[in-house]
Design a protein around this motif. Structure first.
Motif, short mmCIF file in Angstrom:
data_model
loop_
_atom_site.label_atom_id
_atom_site.label_comp_id
_atom_site.label_asym_id
_atom_site.label_seq_id
_atom_site.Cartn_x
_atom_site.Cartn_y
_atom_site.Cartn_z
N LEU A 114 0.83 -1.17 -0.03
CA LEU A 114 0.04 0.02 -0.15
C LEU A 114 1.06 1.36 0.07
O LEU A 114 0.58 2.25 -0.40
N GLY A 115 2.06 1.44 0.86
CA GLY A 115 2.82 2.35 0.74
C GLY A 115 3.49 2.54 -0.62
O GLY A 115 3.71 3.60 -1.12
N ALA A 116 3.70 1.47 -1.38
CA ALA A 116 4.37 1.75 -2.70
C ALA A 116 3.46 2.29 -3.42
O ALA A 116 3.64 3.41 -4.36
N LEU A 117 2.03 2.04 -3.83
CA LEU A 117 0.87 2.77 -4.49
C LEU A 117 0.72 3.86 -4.01
O LEU A 117 0.45 5.20 -4.73
N GLY A 118 0.87 4.49 -2.55
CA GLY A 118 0.34 5.46 -2.06
C GLY A 118 -1.19 6.01 -2.12
O GLY A 118 -1.55 5.19 -2.93
N PRO A 119 -1.47 6.77 -1.58
CA PRO A 119 -3.11 7.07 -1.61
C PRO A 119 -3.65 7.55 -2.93
O PRO A 119 -2.69 8.30 -3.68
N TRP A 120 -4.62 7.08 -3.37
CA TRP A 120 -5.40 7.67 -4.57
C TRP A 120 -5.80 9.11 -4.39
O TRP A 120 -6.54 9.23 -3.59
N VAL A 121 -5.30 10.21 -5.38
CA VAL A 121 -5.72 11.42 -5.16
C VAL A 121 -6.43 11.79 -6.26
O VAL A 121 -6.04 11.49 -7.50
N PRO A 122 -7.70 12.34 -6.28
CA PRO A 122 -8.57 12.75 -7.31
C PRO A 122 -7.89 13.39 -8.28
O PRO A 122 -7.16 14.29 -7.93
N ALA A 123 -7.89 12.98 -9.38
CA ALA A 123 -7.32 13.60 -10.75
C ALA A 123 -7.90 14.84 -11.36
O ALA A 123 -9.20 14.95 -10.88
N ARG A 124 -7.29 15.88 -11.67
CA ARG A 124 -7.92 17.03 -12.53
C ARG A 124 -8.82 16.65 -13.63
O ARG A 124 -9.82 17.39 -13.73
N ASP A 125 -8.38 15.94 -14.42
CA ASP A 125 -8.82 15.68 -15.72
C ASP A 125 -8.20 14.22 -16.22
O ASP A 125 -7.49 13.52 -15.46
N GLU A 126 -8.75 13.73 -17.53
CA GLU A 126 -8.41 12.47 -18.05
C GLU A 126 -6.70 12.21 -17.82
O GLU A 126 -6.29 11.14 -17.75
N ALA A 127 -6.22 13.28 -18.39
CA ALA A 127 -4.60 13.18 -18.56
C ALA A 127 -3.81 12.95 -17.13
O ALA A 127 -2.94 12.31 -17.07
N ASP A 128 -4.44 13.78 -16.16
CA ASP A 128 -3.92 13.57 -14.94
C ASP A 128 -4.33 12.34 -14.41
O ASP A 128 -3.48 11.71 -13.57
N PHE A 129 -5.48 11.65 -14.64
CA PHE A 129 -5.73 10.37 -14.16
C PHE A 129 -4.93 9.34 -14.67
O PHE A 129 -4.57 8.47 -14.04
N ARG A 130 -4.58 9.35 -16.15
CA ARG A 130 -3.48 8.54 -16.65
C ARG A 130 -2.31 8.66 -15.98
O ARG A 130 -1.53 7.69 -15.50
N SER A 131 -1.93 9.74 -15.51
CA SER A 131 -0.50 9.84 -14.99
C SER A 131 -0.27 9.51 -13.74
O SER A 131 0.56 8.85 -13.40
N ARG A 132 -1.38 9.71 -12.91
CA ARG A 132 -1.45 9.22 -11.56
C ARG A 132 -1.52 7.65 -11.63
O ARG A 132 -0.92 7.05 -10.68
N PHE A 133 -2.33 6.98 -12.27
CA PHE A 133 -2.29 5.76 -12.33
C PHE A 133 -1.26 4.92 -12.96
O PHE A 133 -0.61 4.11 -12.32
N ALA A 134 -0.33 5.50 -13.94
CA ALA A 134 0.88 5.08 -14.32
C ALA A 134 2.02 5.18 -13.13
O ALA A 134 2.64 4.18 -12.94
N ALA A 135 1.71 6.32 -12.48
CA ALA A 135 2.80 6.44 -11.34
C ALA A 135 2.85 5.45 -10.24
O ALA A 135 3.69 4.75 -9.66
N GLY A 136 1.46 5.24 -9.71
CA GLY A 136 1.05 4.16 -8.98
C GLY A 136 1.50 2.75 -9.40
O GLY A 136 1.88 1.92 -8.46
N SER A 137 1.11 2.47 -10.60
CA SER A 137 1.24 1.02 -11.13
C SER A 137 2.82 0.94 -11.36
O SER A 137 3.49 -0.14 -10.85
N ALA A 138 3.59 1.90 -11.62
CA ALA A 138 5.08 1.89 -11.71
C ALA A 138 5.73 1.64 -10.65
O ALA A 138 6.67 0.88 -10.27
N ALA A 139 5.29 2.25 -9.43
CA ALA A 139 5.88 2.44 -8.09
C ALA A 139 5.46 0.97 -7.32
O ALA A 139 6.43 0.34 -6.76
N LEU A 140 4.57 0.48 -7.83
CA LEU A 140 4.24 -0.94 -7.17
C LEU A 140 5.03 -1.99 -7.99
O LEU A 140 5.70 -2.65 -7.28
N ALA A 141 5.23 -1.89 -9.19
CA ALA A 141 6.08 -3.08 -9.80
C ALA A 141 7.48 -2.74 -9.60
O ALA A 141 8.17 -3.78 -9.21
#
Length: 216
Positions: free
Chosen positions: A72-99
């Motif tokens: 869970l620490g690697a994923l970090g908390p999910w923070v609401p995204a500003r728009d679709e591009a920010d959503f993609r960026s946040r999800f990519a960052a969380g997935s990469a950190a977990l991997a």
């Protein structure tokens, strides 16, 4: 939960005990690891060990709880995204950190499924629940499928994608592994989720300049 005497041990001693136990459970499995061998490797008597834990299952629970918290620490908390591009960026960052965490901590990788399963979804699915809810708010994720089903399947796809990427890194030659950039693994994960989520989202960041309909 560990017994009070364990909590009173110096932090480095507690981490030594849990580290040895984690290694044994990772190497021999949660069912196959021997409590007596763990105790022997730690260098404490069986009498002393029972002052710290009620037994093998108690020790295993503490180890798995630690693995879960690191995931869970690697994923970090999910923070609401500003728009679709920010959503993609946040999800990519969380997935990469977990991997990256799973790649760098093979014992956590070996115990990840057991750690997540111990919680019956719980806070693990809460993270993906926040992601799906946010994606639906932005119009990125479909709303015609049960929310809980979308959450469960999204979590399963991400976990499977992590296992796939890490397996390729360990079974292919170093040269081939080097030729598998993170963007490629991310693109394949996004493609899977694109279909799952109803095709509402565009291409992954690596192809940001392309027409989203080209990804279909």
């Amino acid at each position: 939960m560990p017994l009070p005497r364990f909590d009173r041990l110096p932090p480095e001693r507690r981490e030594l005990i849990l580290g040895v136990a984690r290694r044994h459970f990772a190497e021999h499995g949660t069912e196959g690891a021997s409590y007596n061998k763990i105790i022997e490797a730690v260098g404490v008597s069986k009498t002393a060990a029972y002052h710290y834990f009620d037994g093998r299952e108690d020790l295993l629970a503490v180890v798995l709880d630690g693995v879960f918290e690191r995931l869970l620490g690697a994923l970090g908390p999910w923070v609401p995204a500003r728009d679709e591009a920010d959503f993609r960026s946040r999800f990519a960052a969380g997935s990469a950190a977990l991997a990256a965490h799973l790649r760098d901590h093979p014992e956590d990788l070996a115990l990840a499924d057991a750690a997540i399963g111990r919680t019956d979804g719980g806070r693990w699915l809460d993270w993906f629940g926040a992601l799906v809810t946010d994606g639906q708010r932005l119009g990125v994720i479909r709303t015609d499928v049960d929310h809980g089903l979308l959450v469960s399947v999204t979590a399963a796809v991400v976990r499977a994608a992590d296992a796939w990427a890490l397996a390729r890194m360990t079974t292919e030659s170093l040269a081939e592994a080097a030729d598998l950039p993170e963007d490629e693994a991310w693109a394949q994960l996004w493609s899977l989720l694109h279909g799952l989520w109803g095709g509402a989202v565009g291409a992954p960041a690596a192809g940001a300049g392309e027409d989203p309909t080209d990804a279909r």
